[in-house]
Design an enzyme around this catalytic site. Structure first.
Site, PDB file in Angstrom:
ATOM      1  N   GLU A   8       0.823  -1.224   0.000  1.00  0.00           N
ATOM      2  CA  GLU A   8       0.000   0.000   0.000  1.00  0.00           C
ATOM      3  C   GLU A   8       0.856   1.274   0.000  1.00  0.00           C
ATOM      4  O   GLU A   8       0.537   2.258  -0.675  1.00  0.00           O
ATOM      5  CB  GLU A   8      -0.927  -0.005   1.218  1.00  0.00           C
ATOM      6  CG  GLU A   8      -1.898   1.145   1.262  1.00  0.00           C
ATOM      7  CD  GLU A   8      -2.943   1.054   0.151  1.00  0.00           C
ATOM      8  OE1 GLU A   8      -2.783   1.777  -0.840  1.00  0.00           O
ATOM      9  OE2 GLU A   8      -3.906   0.273   0.273  1.00  0.00           O
ATOM     10  N   GLY A  63       1.494   7.299  -1.282  1.00  0.00           N
ATOM     11  CA  GLY A  63       1.722   7.535   0.149  1.00  0.00           C
ATOM     12  C   GLY A  63       0.571   7.099   1.031  1.00  0.00           C
ATOM     13  O   GLY A  63       0.247   5.921   1.134  1.00  0.00           O
ATOM     14  N   GLY A  87      14.183  20.072  -0.168  1.00  0.00           N
ATOM     15  CA  GLY A  87      14.401  18.637   0.060  1.00  0.00           C
ATOM     16  C   GLY A  87      13.302  17.767  -0.523  1.00  0.00           C
ATOM     17  O   GLY A  87      13.121  16.628  -0.107  1.00  0.00           O
ATOM     18  N   LYS A  91       4.434   3.721  -9.992  1.00  0.00           N
ATOM     19  CA  LYS A  91       3.177   3.616  -9.243  1.00  0.00           C
ATOM     20  C   LYS A  91       2.022   3.248 -10.174  1.00  0.00           C
ATOM     21  O   LYS A  91       1.184   2.407  -9.853  1.00  0.00           O
ATOM     22  CB  LYS A  91       2.886   4.941  -8.527  1.00  0.00           C
ATOM     23  CG  LYS A  91       3.940   5.279  -7.461  1.00  0.00           C
ATOM     24  CD  LYS A  91       3.827   6.722  -6.984  1.00  0.00           C
ATOM     25  CE  LYS A  91       4.898   7.060  -5.960  1.00  0.00           C
ATOM     26  NZ  LYS A  91       5.050   8.493  -5.700  1.00  0.00           N
TER      27      LYS A  91
HETATM   28  N1  HSE Z   1       9.133  11.572  -4.617  1.00  0.00           N
HETATM   29  C1  HSE Z   1       7.788  11.146  -4.497  1.00  0.00           C
HETATM   30  C2  HSE Z   1       6.882  12.330  -4.654  1.00  0.00           C
HETATM   31  C3  HSE Z   1       7.455  10.483  -3.186  1.00  0.00           C
HETATM   32  O1  HSE Z   1       7.345  13.457  -4.802  1.00  0.00           O
HETATM   33  O2  HSE Z   1       5.685  12.147  -4.657  1.00  0.00           O
HETATM   34  C4  HSE Z   1       7.921   9.078  -3.169  1.00  0.00           C
HETATM   35  O3  HSE Z   1       7.346   8.315  -4.166  1.00  0.00           O
END
Ligand code: HSE
Length: 428
Positions: free
Chosen positions: A131, A136, A189, A207
């Site tokens: 998941e 996220g 960051g 994804k």
């Molecule tokens: N770097 C990804 C984002 C998060 O900016 O959504 C991790 O998959």
């Protein structure tokens, strides 16, 4: 006292630390919900002595994630190291071979090895859940495999890289060019260690390939995702798209068509008043369409300690409850090998070009479009001080082949200054 579910956590970065915090701080709540306590037996990470803001001294330490994954006192191997191959894959394979259940946040590993790992899990009688790898904190895998299991899924769409959405919306709101906002995201960051994973659309493409497999019951096929990043999006396109009523999003679309499985991750225009058009900043959104439910829109944080750890814990609690769902929703052996669609579903396109401002220039463009069978829906030419005129065209629905034919012919026109820009307009 019921038997605790014992975790071995590999990777104590942002997400791993978040998982440790939840297990420590919500012990009673988790035990009530899972019907048994959830405990951590052992951890591993690159560096042992680092202040992570959480006490890990009560857990056994392993330098080697493979050793961690196969410990007798670990029931679930929680893989939070990242990387498509190397230690993450080796430890996941070792855990599954030892019959351990695995929970991972590793989209790259599953995008490249999802089928083999799902098969390995099933032949060992283990489950492999992911998941946290997609969007996220949004429980989209659960939505597809459980809540929407009674539907034929017809289309899955999503903005699944928060960094790209941050860059595009910041360009829009502050009127800043791509390079400047990219640097700003870097300072904050937001970017992955290899920024092309974000801005090249690769992270979001990983994804999408996982969602496509889950939605359509097919083997993960990341190699067939048509990928395009946001690097060539200019502030001019953001402004002009807005002027025509659209926003530009790095949008993933997966749909099963008569021509095969379409998987695209590319900058697209969406209506600015649509839920996707209104999505601001680093937030993610996934749109799921099913024959019974019609459309579901899920919106939420796509990264960060709390949201990603929340998704990991959802999978852990399922395992503690003995809710054992197949990795991609159906047994791995029944996942089909979908034929990739060679061409995208027809769509309207946004075209931006600069034309020599002389008699007949627009007529030449219109002729080229007409000859390729591309029909103009709307057109706008802007006031200009120099000798080239900025022109925008929104076409009616057309095939990509017809559009490419028109673009090729347009580029050869003596009135065309530079190369025309073409962006797909997705109906959402
Ligand atoms: N770097 C990804 C984002 C998060 O900016 O959504 C991790 O998959």
């Amino acid at each position: 006292m019921t038997t605790p579910l014992r975790l071995g956590i590999a990777g104590l970065g942002t997400v791993g630390t978040g998982v440790v915090k939840i297990v420590r701080q919500k012990a009673n709540l988790l035990a009530d919900r899972a019907g048994r306590p959830i405990a951590i037996s052992a951890v591993s990470a690159r560096t042992r002595d680092k202040d992570r803001g959480v006490n890990i001294s009560a857990y056994a330490w392993e330098d080697d994630p493979v050793a961690l994954a196969t410990r007798d006192d670990v029931d679930v191997f929680v893989e939070l190291m990242g990387g498509s191959d190397g230690p993450a894959k080796a430890a996941t394979e070792a855990a599954l071979a030892a019959g351990k259940d695995v929970v991972t946040a590793n989209k790259a590993m599953l995008a490249h090895h999802g089928q083999a790992l799902a098969e390995a899990a099933e032949s060992a009688g283990a489950v492999l859940r992911f998941e946290a790898a997609v969007a996220g904190g949004i429980p989209v895998v659960k939505a597809l495999t459980e809540g929407l299991a009674g539907n034929d899924i017809t289309r899955v769409m999503g903005v699944m890289n928060g960094t790209c959405n941050y860059i595009l919306t910041r360009m829009q709101s502050a009127g800043l060019p791509y390079a400047e906002v990219f640097e700003e995201a870097n300072q904050l960051g937001y970017l992955e260690a290899d920024p092309t994973l974000d801005v090249g659309g690769i992270d979001a493409g990983h994804k999408l390939s996982l969602l496509a497999a889950t939605a359509f019951g097919c083997q993960v096929d990341f190699a067939s995702v048509e990928l395009e990043g946001i690097e060539r999006i200019t502030i001019a396109d953001i402004r002009h798209a807005a002027d025509m009523g659209y926003r530009i999003k790095l949008l993933g679309v997966a749909q099963m068509t008569g021509r095969g499985l379409e998987q695209r991750m590319s900058p697209c225009l969406v209506p600015k008043n649509s839920p996707l058009g209104q999505l601001e900043g680093g937030t993610n959104m996934v749109v799921l369409e099913g024959d019974q439910v019609e459309q579901i829109v899920l919106r939420g944080p796509g990264a960060g300690e709390g949201p990603t750890a929340s998704a990991v814990m959802g999978d852990v609690i399922d395992i503690a409850r003995n809710c054992r769902v197949c990795t991609f929703g159906v047994p791995a052996g029944t996942l089909t090998r979908a034929t990739p669609a060679k061409t995208a579903t027809p769509a309207p396109y946004y075209l931006r070009m600069a034309l020599e401002d002389k008699p007949g220039a627009l007529a030449k463009v219109a002729t080229v479009l007409g000859n390729a069978g591309v029909s103009i829906d709307r057109m706008r030419q802007y006031r200009h001080a120099d000798s080239t005129a900025p022109v925008l065209i929104v076409t009616h629905k057309t095939t990509r082949d017809a559009l490419d034919e028109a673009l090729g012919a347009m580029s050869r026109l003596d009135v065309m200054a530079g190369t025309p820009v073409a962006l797909r307009i997705e109906s959402v």
